[in-house]
Write a protein that holds these residues in place. Structure first.
Motif, PDB file in Angstrom:
ATOM      1  N   ILE A  96       0.839  -1.205   0.000  1.00 18.98           N
ATOM      2  CA  ILE A  96       0.000   0.000   0.000  1.00 18.98           C
ATOM      3  C   ILE A  96       0.868   1.246   0.000  1.00 18.98           C
ATOM      4  CG2 ILE A  96      -1.726   1.277   1.307  1.00 18.98           C
ATOM      5  CD1 ILE A  96      -2.810  -1.404   2.296  1.00 18.98           C
ATOM      6  N   SER A  97       1.986   1.213   0.752  1.00 17.09           N
ATOM      7  CA  SER A  97       2.881   2.368   0.789  1.00 17.09           C
ATOM      8  C   SER A  97       3.497   2.629  -0.573  1.00 17.09           C
ATOM      9  CB  SER A  97       3.973   2.144   1.841  1.00 17.09           C
ATOM     10  OG  SER A  97       3.426   2.014   3.135  1.00 17.09           O
ATOM     11  N   ARG A  98       3.954   1.566  -1.250  1.00 17.02           N
ATOM     12  CA  ARG A  98       4.568   1.754  -2.575  1.00 17.02           C
ATOM     13  C   ARG A  98       3.556   2.296  -3.572  1.00 17.02           C
ATOM     14  NH1 ARG A  98       7.088  -3.200  -1.218  1.00 17.02           N
ATOM     15  NH2 ARG A  98       5.581  -4.346  -2.482  1.00 17.02           N
ATOM     16  N   LEU A  99       2.362   1.709  -3.584  1.00 16.18           N
ATOM     17  CA  LEU A  99       1.342   2.185  -4.515  1.00 16.18           C
ATOM     18  C   LEU A  99       0.925   3.613  -4.186  1.00 16.18           C
ATOM     19  CD1 LEU A  99      -0.903  -1.015  -4.753  1.00 16.18           C
ATOM     20  CD2 LEU A  99       0.696  -0.153  -6.468  1.00 16.18           C
ATOM     21  N   GLY A 100       0.751   3.907  -2.886  1.00 13.85           N
ATOM     22  CA  GLY A 100       0.322   5.250  -2.489  1.00 13.85           C
ATOM     23  C   GLY A 100       1.331   6.319  -2.856  1.00 13.85           C
ATOM     24  N   ASN A 101       2.626   6.017  -2.733  1.00 11.56           N
ATOM     25  CA  ASN A 101       3.647   7.000  -3.090  1.00 11.56           C
ATOM     26  C   ASN A 101       3.740   7.213  -4.595  1.00 11.56           C
ATOM     27  OD1 ASN A 101       4.915   7.845  -0.534  1.00 11.56           O
ATOM     28  ND2 ASN A 101       5.422   5.688  -0.318  1.00 11.56           N
ATOM     29  N   ARG A 102       3.278   6.244  -5.373  1.00 13.41           N
ATOM     30  CA  ARG A 102       3.333   6.376  -6.833  1.00 13.41           C
ATOM     31  C   ARG A 102       2.089   7.060  -7.403  1.00 13.41           C
ATOM     32  NH1 ARG A 102       6.934   3.235  -9.930  1.00 13.41           N
ATOM     33  NH2 ARG A 102       8.423   2.057  -8.679  1.00 13.41           N
ATOM     34  N   ILE A 103       0.909   6.639  -6.953  1.00  7.68           N
ATOM     35  CA  ILE A 103      -0.327   7.134  -7.572  1.00  7.68           C
ATOM     36  C   ILE A 103      -1.178   7.967  -6.622  1.00  7.68           C
ATOM     37  CG2 ILE A 103      -0.383   5.167  -9.133  1.00  7.68           C
ATOM     38  CD1 ILE A 103      -2.580   3.951  -7.438  1.00  7.68           C
ATOM     39  N   GLY A 104      -0.779   8.063  -5.335  1.00  5.76           N
ATOM     40  CA  GLY A 104      -1.561   8.828  -4.366  1.00  5.76           C
ATOM     41  C   GLY A 104      -2.320   7.898  -3.429  1.00  5.76           C
ATOM     42  N   PHE A 105      -2.241   8.172  -2.144  1.00  8.56           N
ATOM     43  CA  PHE A 105      -2.878   7.299  -1.164  1.00  8.56           C
ATOM     44  C   PHE A 105      -4.405   7.354  -1.266  1.00  8.56           C
ATOM     45  CE2 PHE A 105       1.329   7.502   0.652  1.00  8.56           C
ATOM     46  CZ  PHE A 105       1.500   6.241   1.209  1.00  8.56           C
ATOM     47  N   ASP A 106      -4.951   8.453  -1.791  1.00 10.09           N
ATOM     48  CA  ASP A 106      -6.407   8.527  -1.917  1.00 10.09           C
ATOM     49  C   ASP A 106      -6.934   7.664  -3.058  1.00 10.09           C
ATOM     50  OD1 ASP A 106      -5.107  10.139  -3.750  1.00 10.09           O
ATOM     51  OD2 ASP A 106      -6.719  11.602  -3.857  1.00 10.09           O
ATOM     52  N   ARG A 107      -6.044   7.099  -3.871  1.00  8.39           N
ATOM     53  CA  ARG A 107      -6.470   6.238  -4.978  1.00  8.39           C
ATOM     54  C   ARG A 107      -6.283   4.759  -4.673  1.00  8.39           C
ATOM     55  NH1 ARG A 107      -4.105   9.432 -10.319  1.00  8.39           N
ATOM     56  NH2 ARG A 107      -5.244  11.384  -9.974  1.00  8.39           N
ATOM     57  N   VAL A 108      -5.683   4.434  -3.548  1.00  9.11           N
ATOM     58  CA  VAL A 108      -5.534   3.040  -3.136  1.00  9.11           C
ATOM     59  C   VAL A 108      -6.660   2.749  -2.153  1.00  9.11           C
ATOM     60  CG1 VAL A 108      -3.992   1.311  -2.153  1.00  9.11           C
ATOM     61  CG2 VAL A 108      -3.048   3.242  -3.424  1.00  9.11           C
TER      62      VAL A 108
END
Length: 502
Positions: free
Chosen positions: A356-368
């Motif tokens: 979740i941290s990797r995805l959130g830093n790439r596309i934004g935590f509000d989109r995960v």
């Protein structure tokens, strides 16, 4: 040693903090909404000279001063400005605390002689505030109540032992009593503090309550009023200055690792975990670059945090070299002590948090996002979408009988053959594809939630069927049996597809 207290009042702190960011020429005020109307919260000097005052309705203020410019008050920014002013005022005393939303109180006992006396201390304070563009009034007295009262009525110094004489000329409002008590005293002709000093205490207490005498005794030093400093929130930040500039990613990561070890030790000492970590790199040309990461849950494991920084560090422009690193935690949350890497039940949770941290830093935590169960029988309302970094996974979704389809979509009208109320269709056409029914389970009747006006459910009841087709796909169909159902498209006979099973 006599106790001496310094009170600092900054009546325009909020407006001056706002004007620092975006200056305005002419009357200006910050507004707050209360009782379905906007009121003036903090004004600059030009607005006060127009006859405006704090608490005035905005509509009345615009009628008096049409050129008034306003902004919504930012109470968070105001609190931050007061906190910064409190840290600055520590040059005059070790103990400085906030006094209301726009004032400070400092214990300067035994300090004034370092500035040449109390008057010189006030002069030094005032000159520094003026240079900073901050409107401030200061007062020094032997009690907190007296210093507070004098600061909000012109300022000055009350010598030791002359409290009654020093505050006697001040209005009753300076005693910090409620407006009702002040109004009642004013109607009796008691407008100044010296008017109530010689009066019998028992009648005053019976008529106006004990609060009036308590504030009077605190101002005169009869009743103690401590000045207790609130504990500072721990600051999580470490830095490193390098003797020679560096520019390679491996060198930056090596320095980051050293800082992370120190930072995580400090976090563990306070039982806290980081939710955001910021790395600031200072270049030799005095420029700076910043790499900031977010974390799906509180964390203080240096190995896992370091891995999230690799991509950002690889993309930085080191220029002519980096000579200083600073690592800080802008957002921290409580995290109980744990034995990192020892509990066999933790690794899969850590792996999910890292994903979740990797995805959130790439596309934004509000989109995960993650699905959470909701207490509704309506298919569209049986689940919620919540940010994965700000929510905990559900233990398990409540199982229903019959099972729900793996894919839900908005109802789509279908053309059926042989289907009617209470019986499944023999065949149907969906998205230009024709299917024949092999097995059917149902019906499952779902009624609309009458307390929600949902246009999609104005047709009333729905009878749901699980349909297994000869062609392979399995569908979730429903029929609206009501005579008052909304008109269906040509050939649809009020049959709809809403889901597909695996």
């Amino acid at each position: 040693m006599a106790r001496r207290l310094l009170s600092i009042w900054c009546p325009r702190l909020a407006s001056e903090a706002s004007l620092r960011i975006r200056p305005v020429d002419g009357p200006f005020a910050l507004t707050l909404r209360a009782s379905n109307a906007d009121h003036l919260h903090c004004l600059n000097l030009a607005a006060e000279r127009q006859g405006l005052h704090r608490g005035m309705p905005l509509a009345d203020a615009r009628a008096i001063c049409p050129s008034l410019e306003t902004r919504a008050a930012d109470l968070v920014r105001k609190a931050a400005a007061l906190a910064a002013l409190r840290r600055w005022a520590s040059r005059y005393a070790l103990m400085v605390v906030t006094d209301g939303s726009d004032g400070l109180i400092a214990d300067i006992s035994g300090v004034a002689h370092l500035f040449g006396g109390e008057e010189d201390l006030r002069a030094d304070l005032q000159s520094r505030l003026d240079r900073a563009g901050i409107t401030g009034v200061s007062a020094i007295a032997g009690t907190r109540g007296a210093a507070y009262a004098l600061a909000r009525n012109g300022g000055g110094v009350i010598p030791d032992g002359l409290l009654a004489e020093g505050i006697g000329r001040l209005p009753i409002t300076a005693l910090r009593v409620d407006p009702d008590t002040t109004g009642a005293l004013s109607r009796l002709g008691l407008n100044q503090i010296r008017d109530i000093l010689p009066l019998p205490r028992a009648p005053l207490s019976r008529r106006f309550g004990p609060g009036l005498l308590l504030r009077l005794d605190q101002a005169l030093g009869v009743q103690a009023e401590p000045v207790a400093a609130t504990p500072e929130a721990p600051h999580f930040g470490v830095r490193m200055t390098l003797p020679e500039p560096i520019g390679l990613q491996t060198d930056v990561m090596a320095g980051l690792r050293r800082l992370l070890d120190r930072l995580c030790d400090t976090l563990a000492l306070h039982h806290m975990g980081a939710r955001r970590v910021r790395l600031e790199l200072r270049r030799v040309d005095r420029g700076s670059v910043r790499v900031e990461i977010g974390l799906a849950r509180p964390m203080r494991d240096p190995n896992r945090i370091e891995a999230l920084f690799r991509k950002g560090v690889d993309e930085i422009d080191a220029g002519f070299g980096i000579d200083a690193l600073r690592l800080s935690v802008p957002i921290a949350e409580p995290l109980a002590p744990e034995q990192i890497g020892r509990d066999p039940t933790v690794p899969h949770e850590d792996a999910l948090a890292d994903l979740i941290s990797r995805l959130g830093n790439r596309i934004g935590f509000d989109r995960v996002l993650r699905f959470l169960p909701a207490g509704s029988k309506i298919p569209e309302r049986s689940f919620l979408l919540a940010p994965a970094s700000c929510s905990e996974p559900a233990e398990a979704f409540p199982r229903t009988d019959p099972e729900r389809p793996i894919t839900l979509f908005p109802p789509e009208a279908i053309t059926v053959s042989g289907g009617r109320s209470g019986r499944p269709p023999v065949s149907f056409t969906w998205r230009r594809m024709r299917f024949s029914t092999l097995r059917a389970t149902g019906p499952e009747r779902i009624a609309r939630e009458w307390w929600f006006d949902d246009p999609a459910w104005r047709s009333g009841l729905r009878d749901y069927w699980r349909i297994e087709t000869r062609e392979g796909p399995r569908f979730w169909l429903f029929h609206t049996p009501q005579a008052f159902a909304r008109p269906a498209p040509s050939g649809a006979q009020n049959w709809y597809a809403q889901g597909e099973f695996a």
